[in-house]
Design a protein around this motif. Structure first.
Motif, short mmCIF file in Angstrom:
data_model
loop_
_atom_site.label_atom_id
_atom_site.label_comp_id
_atom_site.label_asym_id
_atom_site.label_seq_id
_atom_site.Cartn_x
_atom_site.Cartn_y
_atom_site.Cartn_z
N GLU A 101 0.95 -1.30 0.27
CA GLU A 101 0.51 -0.03 0.12
C GLU A 101 0.89 1.28 -0.19
O GLU A 101 2.20 1.34 0.61
CB GLU A 101 -0.93 0.07 1.09
N ASP A 102 0.35 2.22 -0.41
CA ASP A 102 0.91 3.44 -0.93
C ASP A 102 0.21 4.23 1.03
O ASP A 102 -0.09 4.17 1.62
CB ASP A 102 0.71 4.91 -1.34
N SER A 103 2.09 4.71 1.72
CA SER A 103 2.02 5.81 2.35
C SER A 103 3.30 6.66 2.40
O SER A 103 3.77 6.53 1.68
CB SER A 103 2.46 4.12 3.87
N GLU A 104 3.41 7.27 4.16
CA GLU A 104 4.15 8.00 3.74
C GLU A 104 5.78 7.23 3.74
O GLU A 104 6.35 8.15 3.40
CB GLU A 104 3.65 8.92 5.83
N TYR A 159 6.12 4.92 2.19
CA TYR A 159 6.61 3.98 0.78
C TYR A 159 5.56 4.29 -0.07
O TYR A 159 3.98 4.69 -0.10
CB TYR A 159 6.33 2.66 1.10
N GLN A 160 6.42 4.38 -1.53
CA GLN A 160 5.05 3.96 -2.88
C GLN A 160 4.62 3.31 -3.62
O GLN A 160 6.45 2.43 -4.52
CB GLN A 160 5.57 5.64 -3.18
N LYS A 161 4.04 2.32 -3.41
CA LYS A 161 3.96 1.40 -4.42
C LYS A 161 4.21 1.23 -5.74
O LYS A 161 4.06 1.91 -6.90
CB LYS A 161 2.13 0.96 -4.24
N PRO A 162 5.09 0.38 -5.99
CA PRO A 162 5.79 0.51 -7.11
C PRO A 162 5.15 -0.04 -8.84
O PRO A 162 3.90 -0.24 -8.44
CB PRO A 162 6.77 -0.47 -7.26
N LYS A 163 5.44 0.49 -9.14
CA LYS A 163 4.60 0.97 -10.89
C LYS A 163 4.99 -0.99 -11.31
O LYS A 163 6.00 -1.73 -10.84
CB LYS A 163 5.26 1.54 -12.15
N PRO A 164 3.68 -1.67 -11.34
CA PRO A 164 3.81 -3.04 -12.67
C PRO A 164 5.31 -2.59 -13.43
O PRO A 164 6.13 -4.00 -13.09
CB PRO A 164 2.56 -2.85 -13.98
N GLY A 165 5.95 -2.39 -14.03
CA GLY A 165 6.92 -2.35 -14.22
C GLY A 165 8.04 -2.45 -13.70
O GLY A 165 8.83 -3.21 -13.91
#
Length: 339
Positions: free
Chosen positions: A259-262, A264-270
């Motif tokens: 999940e996105d949080s302060e 971590y930013q969820k990585p793109k599928p690529g």
């Protein structure tokens, strides 16, 4: 309190320390170097442990041709859930003896802390590792962040039982009980952080998308972490690679898949595909971040298997059998894992 055994190798003597009804019992066992193993029998616990005479060594990190894999993560001292998962899914018998033939059991770290039966879980894994190997199977116990926490002497997350054991009964520190002179401590220090079985990568936290750009191999990661478990914090922080591996984006602590949080930013599928390509796998199996149940992400390329056993009232395992994934319940029911 009943706890132990804690076994320390002192030359040709094994010093065995157990706690039975709050009383400390010490016993020395002479080790015959001509024999491959020796027995530590604890009558009060009605238990015998087989301990190899030769010190534990690092295991290989890559395996091929495995037909079935059973994965459990984040046991956190909840031995009964761990045992029930293994018994009811026919990995072991009711006496915790291996019965899964050439299958592979993967423990994704965090056996330590939170619960009150850490020692029992560790000894069970230690014994099953030997039994499985004798039958052509394997047990892989990987490092989690709580293994590292304990080995570095942090007692913050100990169950009150272990605080009483260390501070009041034995008057020591948990890092001594699992120090390099102890059988279990030495064994834990040889564990890998990342392994590859067939086309699946296993890790406690996760693989950050930056790792492929750093050109780190599985062996690079394992060696760097294993060789620096006792290194001072200043030494780790002074090295760019070590600082990354031991910090929140490293394989022991990364949570960015879920999940996105302060933090971590969820990585793109690529970026996920780049991770898979870098390690030559189709899936990454990780623990560390609790889910309500075992859950696939990114079309099944990432599977989170920390099912919240740390809370003491639930737990699942992941079964991979001839190319198919299943959620394995504590009562032995299998449910196909949908993407």
């Amino acid at each position: 309190i009943n706890d132990g055994p804690y076994v320390f190798r002192q030359g040709n003597i094994a010093l065995v320390i157990t706690i039975h009804s709050n009383k400390v019992i010490k016993k020395g066992i002479e080790i015959n170097e001509l024999r491959s193993s020796y027995r530590v029998t604890i009558p009060a616990f009605k238990q015998t442990y087989i301990i190899p005479t030769i010190s534990a060594r690092a295991e290989p990190a890559k395996y091929q041709g495995v037909e079935k894999i059973f994965v459990i993560s984040d046991i956190h001292g909840h031995f009964q859930w761990f045992k029930s998962l293994l018994v009811n899914n026919k990995i072991v018998d009711k006496k915790m003896r291996w019965r899964w033939g050439k299958g592979n059991l993967v423990i994704l770290g965090d056996v330590f802390d939170r619960g009150e039966y850490v020692t029992e879980a560790l000894w069970a894994i230690h014994q099953l590792e030997q039994q499985a190997r004798a039958k052509g199977g394997r047990v892989h116990y990987l490092l989690g962040n709580h293994e590292v926490i304990i080995l570095r002497g942090n007692q913050e997350y100990l169950h009150p039982k272990y605080k009483q054991v260390t501070e009041q009964i034995l008057k020591t520190n948990i890092s001594v009980l699992f120090g390099p002179d102890s059988i279990l401590g030495q064994w834990v220090r040889t564990r890998n952080t990342v392994i590859k079985i067939n086309d699946i990568l296993f890790v406690h936290g996760g693989i950050h998308p930056q790792i492929p750009t750093m050109n780190l191999s599985i062996n690079d990661i394992n060696r760097s972490i294993r060789d620096n478990l006792a290194s001072p914090t200043e030494t780790i922080e002074a090295d760019e690679t070590l600082a990354f591996l031991f910090d929140k984006d490293g394989p022991l602590l990364y949570r960015g898949y879920f999940e996105d949080s302060e933090e971590y930013q969820k990585p793109k599928p690529g970026r996920i595909d780049q991770i898979l390509t870098h390690f030559g796998v189709k899936h990454v199996i990780s623990g560390h971040t609790p889910q309500d149940q075992i859950t696939p992400f990114f079309a099944g390329k990432i599977i989170g298997v920390d099912s919240g056993m740390q809370y003491g009232d639930r737990g699942e395992a992941l079964l991979w059998n001839h190319g198919k994934f299943y959620r394995a319940s504590v009562n032995g029911k299998l449910t196909p894992l949908s993407k």
